[in-house]
Write a protein that holds these residues in place. Sequence first.
Motif, PDB file in Angstrom:
ATOM      1  N   GLY A   1     -85.452   3.692-140.294  1.00  0.00           N
ATOM      2  CA  GLY A   1     -86.537   4.634-140.036  1.00  0.00           C
ATOM      3  C   GLY A   1     -86.765   4.836-138.551  1.00  0.00           C
ATOM      4  O   GLY A   1     -86.970   5.958-138.083  1.00  0.00           O
ATOM      5  N   GLY A   2     -86.706   3.732-137.785  1.00  0.00           N
ATOM      6  CA  GLY A   2     -86.865   3.834-136.336  1.00  0.00           C
ATOM      7  C   GLY A   2     -85.735   4.623-135.703  1.00  0.00           C
ATOM      8  O   GLY A   2     -85.953   5.430-134.799  1.00  0.00           O
ATOM      9  N   ALA A   3     -84.504   4.398-136.177  1.00  0.00           N
ATOM     10  CA  ALA A   3     -83.350   5.148-135.658  1.00  0.00           C
ATOM     11  C   ALA A   3     -83.488   6.633-135.961  1.00  0.00           C
ATOM     12  O   ALA A   3     -83.201   7.486-135.113  1.00  0.00           O
ATOM     13  CB  ALA A   3     -82.058   4.605-136.260  1.00  0.00           C
ATOM     14  N   GLN A   4     -83.961   6.968-137.184  1.00  0.00           N
ATOM     15  CA  GLN A   4     -84.173   8.358-137.579  1.00  0.00           C
ATOM     16  C   GLN A   4     -85.213   9.026-136.687  1.00  0.00           C
ATOM     17  O   GLN A   4     -85.005  10.136-136.191  1.00  0.00           O
ATOM     18  CB  GLN A   4     -84.619   8.415-139.045  1.00  0.00           C
ATOM     19  N   ARG A   5     -86.329   8.328-136.459  1.00  0.00           N
ATOM     20  CA  ARG A   5     -87.401   8.898-135.624  1.00  0.00           C
ATOM     21  C   ARG A   5     -86.933   9.097-134.187  1.00  0.00           C
ATOM     22  O   ARG A   5     -87.232  10.125-133.564  1.00  0.00           O
ATOM     23  CB  ARG A   5     -88.631   7.988-135.649  1.00  0.00           C
ATOM     24  N   LEU A   6     -86.202   8.111-133.663  1.00  0.00           N
ATOM     25  CA  LEU A   6     -85.736   8.211-132.275  1.00  0.00           C
ATOM     26  C   LEU A   6     -84.818   9.408-132.086  1.00  0.00           C
ATOM     27  O   LEU A   6     -84.983  10.189-131.143  1.00  0.00           O
ATOM     28  CB  LEU A   6     -85.007   6.919-131.887  1.00  0.00           C
ATOM     29  N   GLN A   7     -83.866   9.581-132.995  1.00  0.00           N
ATOM     30  CA  GLN A   7     -82.922  10.688-132.835  1.00  0.00           C
ATOM     31  C   GLN A   7     -83.619  12.031-133.076  1.00  0.00           C
ATOM     32  O   GLN A   7     -83.297  13.023-132.409  1.00  0.00           O
ATOM     33  CB  GLN A   7     -81.736  10.509-133.789  1.00  0.00           C
ATOM     34  N   SER A   8     -84.574  12.073-134.001  1.00  0.00           N
ATOM     35  CA  SER A   8     -85.340  13.307-134.231  1.00  0.00           C
ATOM     36  C   SER A   8     -86.147  13.683-133.000  1.00  0.00           C
ATOM     37  O   SER A   8     -86.188  14.854-132.599  1.00  0.00           O
ATOM     38  CB  SER A   8     -86.276  13.133-135.435  1.00  0.00           C
ATOM     39  N   ASN A   9     -86.802  12.683-132.396  1.00  0.00           N
ATOM     40  CA  ASN A   9     -87.585  12.949-131.187  1.00  0.00           C
ATOM     41  C   ASN A   9     -86.689  13.418-130.039  1.00  0.00           C
ATOM     42  O   ASN A   9     -87.071  14.286-129.252  1.00  0.00           O
ATOM     43  CB  ASN A   9     -88.343  11.690-130.769  1.00  0.00           C
ATOM     44  N   ALA A  10     -85.485  12.827-129.951  1.00  0.00           N
ATOM     45  CA  ALA A  10     -84.554  13.235-128.894  1.00  0.00           C
ATOM     46  C   ALA A  10     -84.113  14.681-129.088  1.00  0.00           C
ATOM     47  O   ALA A  10     -84.032  15.454-128.119  1.00  0.00           O
ATOM     48  CB  ALA A  10     -83.341  12.300-128.885  1.00  0.00           C
ATOM     49  N   ILE A  11     -83.827  15.062-130.327  1.00  0.00           N
ATOM     50  CA  ILE A  11     -83.423  16.447-130.607  1.00  0.00           C
ATOM     51  C   ILE A  11     -84.577  17.395-130.312  1.00  0.00           C
ATOM     52  O   ILE A  11     -84.386  18.470-129.726  1.00  0.00           O
ATOM     53  CB  ILE A  11     -82.959  16.585-132.068  1.00  0.00           C
ATOM     54  N   GLU A  12     -85.800  17.002-130.700  1.00  0.00           N
ATOM     55  CA  GLU A  12     -86.960  17.858-130.443  1.00  0.00           C
ATOM     56  C   GLU A  12     -87.156  18.087-128.952  1.00  0.00           C
ATOM     57  O   GLU A  12     -87.350  19.223-128.497  1.00  0.00           O
ATOM     58  CB  GLU A  12     -88.211  17.211-131.038  1.00  0.00           C
ATOM     59  N   LEU A  13     -87.093  17.000-128.175  1.00  0.00           N
ATOM     60  CA  LEU A  13     -87.250  17.130-126.721  1.00  0.00           C
ATOM     61  C   LEU A  13     -86.116  17.944-126.121  1.00  0.00           C
ATOM     62  O   LEU A  13     -86.337  18.789-125.247  1.00  0.00           O
ATOM     63  CB  LEU A  13     -87.308  15.735-126.090  1.00  0.00           C
ATOM     64  N   ALA A  14     -84.880  17.705-126.602  1.00  0.00           N
ATOM     65  CA  ALA A  14     -83.723  18.439-126.088  1.00  0.00           C
ATOM     66  C   ALA A  14     -83.879  19.941-126.317  1.00  0.00           C
ATOM     67  O   ALA A  14     -83.645  20.752-125.419  1.00  0.00           O
ATOM     68  CB  ALA A  14     -82.445  17.933-126.754  1.00  0.00           C
ATOM     69  N   MET A  15     -84.290  20.319-127.533  1.00  0.00           N
ATOM     70  CA  MET A  15     -84.430  21.737-127.848  1.00  0.00           C
ATOM     71  C   MET A  15     -85.639  22.362-127.144  1.00  0.00           C
ATOM     72  O   MET A  15     -85.609  23.537-126.777  1.00  0.00           O
ATOM     73  CB  MET A  15     -84.539  21.925-129.358  1.00  0.00           C
ATOM     74  N   LEU A  16     -86.695  21.577-126.944  1.00  0.00           N
ATOM     75  CA  LEU A  16     -87.872  22.074-126.232  1.00  0.00           C
ATOM     76  C   LEU A  16     -87.500  22.529-124.824  1.00  0.00           C
ATOM     77  O   LEU A  16     -88.066  23.499-124.300  1.00  0.00           O
ATOM     78  CB  LEU A  16     -88.937  20.980-126.174  1.00  0.00           C
ATOM     79  N   LEU A  17     -86.539  21.852-124.217  1.00  0.00           N
ATOM     80  CA  LEU A  17     -86.123  22.178-122.848  1.00  0.00           C
ATOM     81  C   LEU A  17     -84.886  23.080-122.795  1.00  0.00           C
ATOM     82  O   LEU A  17     -84.775  23.935-121.923  1.00  0.00           O
ATOM     83  CB  LEU A  17     -85.848  20.884-122.080  1.00  0.00           C
ATOM     84  N   THR A  18     -83.953  22.871-123.754  1.00  0.00           N
ATOM     85  CA  THR A  18     -82.658  23.550-123.665  1.00  0.00           C
ATOM     86  C   THR A  18     -82.693  24.976-124.196  1.00  0.00           C
ATOM     87  O   THR A  18     -82.063  25.872-123.620  1.00  0.00           O
ATOM     88  CB  THR A  18     -81.586  22.747-124.432  1.00  0.00           C
ATOM     89  N   ILE A  19     -83.370  25.207-125.311  1.00  0.00           N
ATOM     90  CA  ILE A  19     -83.411  26.568-125.871  1.00  0.00           C
ATOM     91  C   ILE A  19     -83.995  27.567-124.866  1.00  0.00           C
ATOM     92  O   ILE A  19     -83.393  28.627-124.617  1.00  0.00           O
ATOM     93  CB  ILE A  19     -84.161  26.594-127.216  1.00  0.00           C
ATOM     94  N   PRO A  20     -85.151  27.282-124.252  1.00  0.00           N
ATOM     95  CA  PRO A  20     -85.654  28.236-123.247  1.00  0.00           C
ATOM     96  C   PRO A  20     -84.734  28.347-122.033  1.00  0.00           C
ATOM     97  O   PRO A  20     -84.594  29.439-121.459  1.00  0.00           O
ATOM     98  CB  PRO A  20     -87.019  27.663-122.855  1.00  0.00           C
ATOM     99  N   ALA A  21     -84.088  27.227-121.633  1.00  0.00           N
ATOM    100  CA  ALA A  21     -83.167  27.292-120.487  1.00  0.00           C
ATOM    101  C   ALA A  21     -81.996  28.207-120.803  1.00  0.00           C
ATOM    102  O   ALA A  21     -81.595  29.036-119.968  1.00  0.00           O
ATOM    103  CB  ALA A  21     -82.670  25.885-120.144  1.00  0.00           C
ATOM    104  N   ALA A  22     -81.430  28.073-122.010  1.00  0.00           N
ATOM    105  CA  ALA A  22     -80.293  28.906-122.403  1.00  0.00           C
ATOM    106  C   ALA A  22     -80.688  30.373-122.481  1.00  0.00           C
ATOM    107  O   ALA A  22     -79.959  31.248-121.994  1.00  0.00           O
ATOM    108  CB  ALA A  22     -79.749  28.428-123.748  1.00  0.00           C
ATOM    109  N   ILE A  23     -81.831  30.652-123.099  1.00  0.00           N
ATOM    110  CA  ILE A  23     -82.273  32.042-123.247  1.00  0.00           C
ATOM    111  C   ILE A  23     -82.615  32.647-121.893  1.00  0.00           C
ATOM    112  O   ILE A  23     -82.295  33.821-121.607  1.00  0.00           O
ATOM    113  CB  ILE A  23     -83.464  32.121-124.226  1.00  0.00           C
ATOM    114  N   ALA A  24     -83.251  31.865-121.031  1.00  0.00           N
ATOM    115  CA  ALA A  24     -83.580  32.371-119.685  1.00  0.00           C
ATOM    116  C   ALA A  24     -82.314  32.677-118.892  1.00  0.00           C
ATOM    117  O   ALA A  24     -82.215  33.721-118.234  1.00  0.00           O
ATOM    118  CB  ALA A  24     -84.440  31.347-118.941  1.00  0.00           C
ATOM    119  N   LEU A  25     -81.322  31.764-118.955  1.00  0.00           N
ATOM    120  CA  LEU A  25     -80.061  32.008-118.245  1.00  0.00           C
ATOM    121  C   LEU A  25     -79.328  33.218-118.817  1.00  0.00           C
ATOM    122  O   LEU A  25     -78.688  33.973-118.078  1.00  0.00           O
ATOM    123  CB  LEU A  25     -79.165  30.766-118.334  1.00  0.00           C
TER     124      LEU A  25
END
Length: 530
Positions: free
Chosen positions: A306-330
């Motif tokens: 469960g901890g591994a699942q939460r950690l990877q989910s949080n990492a994906i959420e943070l990654a997309m929070l920053l990367t999707i707008p960066a990609a679209i802006a570029l």
Amino acid sequence: MNLLKSTGTIAGLTLVSRVFGFVRDIMLARILGAGAAADAWQLAFQLPNIFRRLFAEGAFSAAFVPLFNRKMEEDEERTAAQKFAIDVLSVFVPLLLAFSAVMMLAMPGIIWLIDDFGRGGRMDDFSVSLARITFPYLGLISITTLFAAILNSLSRFAAAAAAPIMLNICMITALIASYLVNDGNDPRQTAYFLAMAVATAGLVQMLWLYYWARKTGFRFPLKMPRVNADVKELGILILPAVFGAGIYQISRFIDLFFLGRLPEGSFVYLAMADRLNQLPLGIIGIALGTAILPALSRFIAKDDLGGAQRLQSNAIELAMLLTIPAAIALFFAAGPLVTSFYVGGNFLASDGETTANVVAALVVGLPAYVLVKVLIPGFFARKDTRTPVYTAGISLIINVSLNLLLIPIYGIVGLAFAGAIAAWCNCAMLYYMLHSRGHFHIEWSLLLRIGRITFSAAGMAAVLVYAAPIGESMYDGTIWQRVGSITALVSVGGLVYAALAWLTGAIDRDKITMLTKKKAAEAAANEESL
């Protein structure tokens, strides 16, 4: 070791290096332009760096550091560690000299192969001589890597983190010197200046880290090479690491092969576009992938799925929070960004237009590249190094197939887009393997969050499409007009995205509140210091 302090040291010096690197590329575009000499220079610069990333940095460090640390634990005087370092260096140096010599002798054949079997117009004495001047950088930087690995094992991070800055300073100095000598009117002479600067930088970096390694008490006397049990063990550990890293570097080499069949300037367009693409990738993807691996390993070791699942989910959420707008802006602001940063001097508006199109194609795959960095630790933490190699190999085949299909139609933009599609295929395969094995699955709450992030980024895109033409006359104006117009465009886009993300719930307000509380921050810092 204070992990927070160490990470801050590395991140700060890496940021300084990236700023210098960006200044270097801006000057390269203005002074060298995108002609035949610039293409020859980019090829000469990339060849030793492909082998550096393949052999020296990832594979060698990953194998050397654990063995060196084990030797450090054997005695307080560090005699075993000293002997191990000397044994490795005595074998390492002759191998590097022999490999570099063979490659320099074979350089006409390598350039001929990349240059469409001599039909691309880049196969001449100038291109070969440039590559021969830069290639010794591989041997010098490989020895530098050994010194850096020793310093990092001793928690002396600053010297190694500062070393890349010297390469950029040497190249910037060479560009300034060439401009003073020929006013930027002799691109071949400028390319020679740069090639000599790269070789010089390798020597400077090696001497810099040699000095700091000696400051720790280690000595490196020359001795006859001898392959003992420790050196054999190092070689056995390096081989799978080289194979794993090799897929990506083979892909880079194949890109050079296809670039050699494209019109003049193609090497430059891809290099300049990739610099913009690498900014968010280097800051977000590599940082997240490096950060979550130790924690993920601990969760798995304790059988806390469960901890591994939460950690990877949080990492994906943070990654997309920053990367999707960066990609679209570029994607939507590629034209203004490329024009402001690169266009001028010998880098023409037509060069900027092509580079902007390449940026737009590259960033289609930016979220996938970052997701791959986040998903791969899910395999490494379970001691599975094979699956990522298999998926990377399949994506390489997809990439080559798409290159053959798209390049004849779209040229260099097709090459960039093929890489983006292959990255998404790799991402999909990695997720499928994790999901099918029961290691990780994307929950509906995460999908909803990504949907809100995408919606907020789409709103930002709409504003950028409207706002970008307003400053069109200033993107290629004076330096203050360029800085002012780009700062305004980026600020408007960033504010719109932040506001929409907050209003739609794309940002997890509870997590932000928790992270900004002073006590929580202090507790986290204290925990990292343990």
